[in-house]
Scaffold this active site. Structure first.
Site, PDB file in Angstrom:
ATOM      1  N   TRP A  10       0.817  -1.224   0.000  1.00  0.00           N
ATOM      2  CA  TRP A  10       0.000   0.000   0.000  1.00  0.00           C
ATOM      3  C   TRP A  10       0.848   1.271   0.000  1.00  0.00           C
ATOM      4  O   TRP A  10       0.337   2.347  -0.214  1.00  0.00           O
ATOM      5  CB  TRP A  10      -0.926   0.007   1.207  1.00  0.00           C
ATOM      6  CG  TRP A  10      -2.037  -1.005   1.166  1.00  0.00           C
ATOM      7  CD1 TRP A  10      -2.151  -2.099   0.340  1.00  0.00           C
ATOM      8  CD2 TRP A  10      -3.198  -1.034   2.008  1.00  0.00           C
ATOM      9  NE1 TRP A  10      -3.302  -2.783   0.613  1.00  0.00           N
ATOM     10  CE2 TRP A  10      -3.968  -2.152   1.637  1.00  0.00           C
ATOM     11  CE3 TRP A  10      -3.656  -0.225   3.043  1.00  0.00           C
ATOM     12  CZ2 TRP A  10      -5.177  -2.473   2.257  1.00  0.00           C
ATOM     13  CZ3 TRP A  10      -4.851  -0.542   3.672  1.00  0.00           C
ATOM     14  CH2 TRP A  10      -5.608  -1.656   3.271  1.00  0.00           C
ATOM     15  N   LYS A  11       2.136   1.150   0.315  1.00  0.00           N
ATOM     16  CA  LYS A  11       3.031   2.321   0.396  1.00  0.00           C
ATOM     17  C   LYS A  11       2.457   3.359   1.358  1.00  0.00           C
ATOM     18  O   LYS A  11       1.769   3.000   2.308  1.00  0.00           O
ATOM     19  CB  LYS A  11       3.283   2.901  -0.995  1.00  0.00           C
ATOM     20  CG  LYS A  11       3.609   1.836  -2.047  1.00  0.00           C
ATOM     21  CD  LYS A  11       4.137   2.397  -3.318  1.00  0.00           C
ATOM     22  CE  LYS A  11       4.267   1.289  -4.340  1.00  0.00           C
ATOM     23  NZ  LYS A  11       5.159   1.618  -5.427  1.00  0.00           N
ATOM     24  N   HIS A  95      12.580  -2.788  -0.420  1.00  0.00           N
ATOM     25  CA  HIS A  95      11.830  -2.241  -1.557  1.00  0.00           C
ATOM     26  C   HIS A  95      12.677  -1.162  -2.237  1.00  0.00           C
ATOM     27  O   HIS A  95      13.401  -0.415  -1.574  1.00  0.00           O
ATOM     28  CB  HIS A  95      10.496  -1.661  -1.069  1.00  0.00           C
ATOM     29  CG  HIS A  95       9.583  -1.322  -2.206  1.00  0.00           C
ATOM     30  ND1 HIS A  95       9.697  -0.151  -2.920  1.00  0.00           N
ATOM     31  CD2 HIS A  95       8.579  -2.023  -2.781  1.00  0.00           C
ATOM     32  CE1 HIS A  95       8.788  -0.147  -3.883  1.00  0.00           C
ATOM     33  NE2 HIS A  95       8.097  -1.265  -3.823  1.00  0.00           N
ATOM     34  N   GLU A 167      11.614  -7.130  -8.465  1.00  0.00           N
ATOM     35  CA  GLU A 167      10.890  -5.946  -8.912  1.00  0.00           C
ATOM     36  C   GLU A 167      11.827  -5.052  -9.726  1.00  0.00           C
ATOM     37  O   GLU A 167      12.556  -4.225  -9.146  1.00  0.00           O
ATOM     38  CB  GLU A 167      10.362  -5.158  -7.708  1.00  0.00           C
ATOM     39  CG  GLU A 167       9.404  -5.928  -6.843  1.00  0.00           C
ATOM     40  CD  GLU A 167       8.503  -4.980  -6.062  1.00  0.00           C
ATOM     41  OE1 GLU A 167       7.283  -5.043  -6.260  1.00  0.00           O
ATOM     42  OE2 GLU A 167       9.018  -4.170  -5.284  1.00  0.00           O
ATOM     43  N   GLY A 173       5.411   1.268 -10.750  1.00  0.00           N
ATOM     44  CA  GLY A 173       4.608   2.483 -10.796  1.00  0.00           C
ATOM     45  C   GLY A 173       4.675   3.204 -12.127  1.00  0.00           C
ATOM     46  O   GLY A 173       4.235   4.344 -12.256  1.00  0.00           O
ATOM     47  N   SER A 213       3.966  -3.002 -11.895  1.00  0.00           N
ATOM     48  CA  SER A 213       2.807  -2.711 -12.739  1.00  0.00           C
ATOM     49  C   SER A 213       1.966  -3.942 -13.067  1.00  0.00           C
ATOM     50  O   SER A 213       1.426  -4.055 -14.176  1.00  0.00           O
ATOM     51  CB  SER A 213       3.237  -1.983 -14.023  1.00  0.00           C
ATOM     52  OG  SER A 213       3.846  -0.748 -13.702  1.00  0.00           O
ATOM     53  N   GLY A 234       1.603  -2.966  -6.231  1.00  0.00           N
ATOM     54  CA  GLY A 234       1.550  -1.613  -5.676  1.00  0.00           C
ATOM     55  C   GLY A 234       0.228  -0.953  -5.975  1.00  0.00           C
ATOM     56  O   GLY A 234      -0.784  -1.199  -5.315  1.00  0.00           O
TER      57      GLY A 234
HETATM   58  C1  PEP Z   1       5.590  -2.030  -5.730  1.00  0.00           C
HETATM   59  O1  PEP Z   1       5.589  -0.926  -5.215  1.00  0.00           O
HETATM   60  O2  PEP Z   1       6.092  -2.983  -5.115  1.00  0.00           O
HETATM   61  C2  PEP Z   1       4.971  -2.189  -7.047  1.00  0.00           C
HETATM   62  C3  PEP Z   1       5.154  -3.313  -7.686  1.00  0.00           C
HETATM   63  O3  PEP Z   1       4.266  -1.126  -7.517  1.00  0.00           O
HETATM   64  P1  PEP Z   1       3.339  -1.102  -8.847  1.00  0.00           P
HETATM   65  O4  PEP Z   1       2.525  -2.371  -8.844  1.00  0.00           O
HETATM   66  O5  PEP Z   1       2.474   0.124  -8.676  1.00  0.00           O
HETATM   67  O6  PEP Z   1       4.254  -1.024 -10.006  1.00  0.00           O
END
Ligand code: PEP
Length: 250
Positions: A10-11, A95, A167, A173, A213, A234
């Site tokens: 959720w950040k 992260h 990631e 994002g 994403s 995310g």
């Molecule tokens: C994340 O922050 O771990 C992430 C994968 O973000 P997003 O899905 O928005 O790219």
């Protein structure tokens, strides 16, 4: 044992009221009886209420970070025992936003990993290359370095408490996703690297999530790859229906 896992990061989003509302919607929409482990990571202020709200729902709660020290003069930080005291047993470490904006080096992450394992917590260990690394074809070296320097000091036995999250920074994002083939290629490389430094059983049993994403529209083809065991999500984790669709994408 390798599991399918979908974890929502959720950040720095969702105040207490918004958290309660999203959790209510998740309890109504997310399918938790299909064998996939489902985790949400609200901000620190809402962890305790999330634990209470999600009791019996089949949805787990993790923290987004923690400090490597046990306690002391570290203004603004949260310790492992603080997390455990409210019922949190899992923590995301490494992260890319923590690495980029908060100076979290491989060495500091190694300390955090040690502290989490000492408290018998599960670690979702994140790593991944930047766009420049991929363009210059250094992505395998970068990922291998992040793993070896931040994680590979642990014992073979400690791997039962580790979940990996690959990631690629260029996909977080940005709306740009690694192709399922790119994700599979890197996940297979990660397993091979673990098998070489540890053994085949550890490499086979660790869950490796892909993050960057992931959306309802692309989750199925990414999760279908043999070495992808789920996702760290995310932006799409903040919408109950979208997150539920991703959970059901296996
Ligand atoms: C994340 O922050 O771990 C992430 C994968 O973000 P997003 O899905 O928005 O790219």
């Amino acid at each position: 044992m390798r599991k399918n896992i979908v974890a929502g990061n959720w950040k720095m989003n969702m105040n207490l009221q918004e958290t309660e509302s999203l959790l209510g919607a998740l309890k109504n929409t997310v399918k938790t009886d299909a064998g996939t482990t489902v985790i949400v990571t609200p901000p620190f202020t809402n962890l305790e209420s999330a634990i209470t709200s999600l009791k019996g729902s089949g949805i787990g709660v993790a923290a987004q970070n923690m400090h490597q020290n046990e306690n002391g003069a570290f203004t603004g930080e949260i310790s492992a025992t603080m997390l455990k005291s409210v019922g949190v047993e899992t923590v995301i470490l490494g992260h890319s936003e923590r690495r980029a904006y908060f100076g979290e080096t491989d060495a500091k992450l190694a300390e955090k990993v040690n502290t989490a394992l000492k408290h018998d917590m599960t670690v979702i260990f994140c790593f991944g290359e930047e766009l420049e690394d991929r363009k210059s074809e250094k992505h395998f070296d970068i990922v291998e370095g992040q793993l070896k320097n931040g994680l590979f000091h642990i014992s073979g036995d400690a791997w039962k408490n580790i979940v990996l999250a690959y990631e690629p920074v260029w996909a977080i994002g940005t709306g740009e996703t690694a192709s399922p083939e790119q994700a599979q290629e890197m996940h297979a490389f990660i397993r091979k690297t673990i098998a070489t430094s540890f053994d085949d059983a550890i490499a086979d049993n660790v869950s490796i999530l892909y993050g960057g994403s992931v959306k309802p529209a692309n989750a199925q083809e990414i999760f279908a790859k043999p070495d992808v065991d789920g996702g760290l999500i995310g932006g799409a984790a903040l919408d109950a229906e979208g997150f539920a669709a991703i959970v059901s994408a296996f």
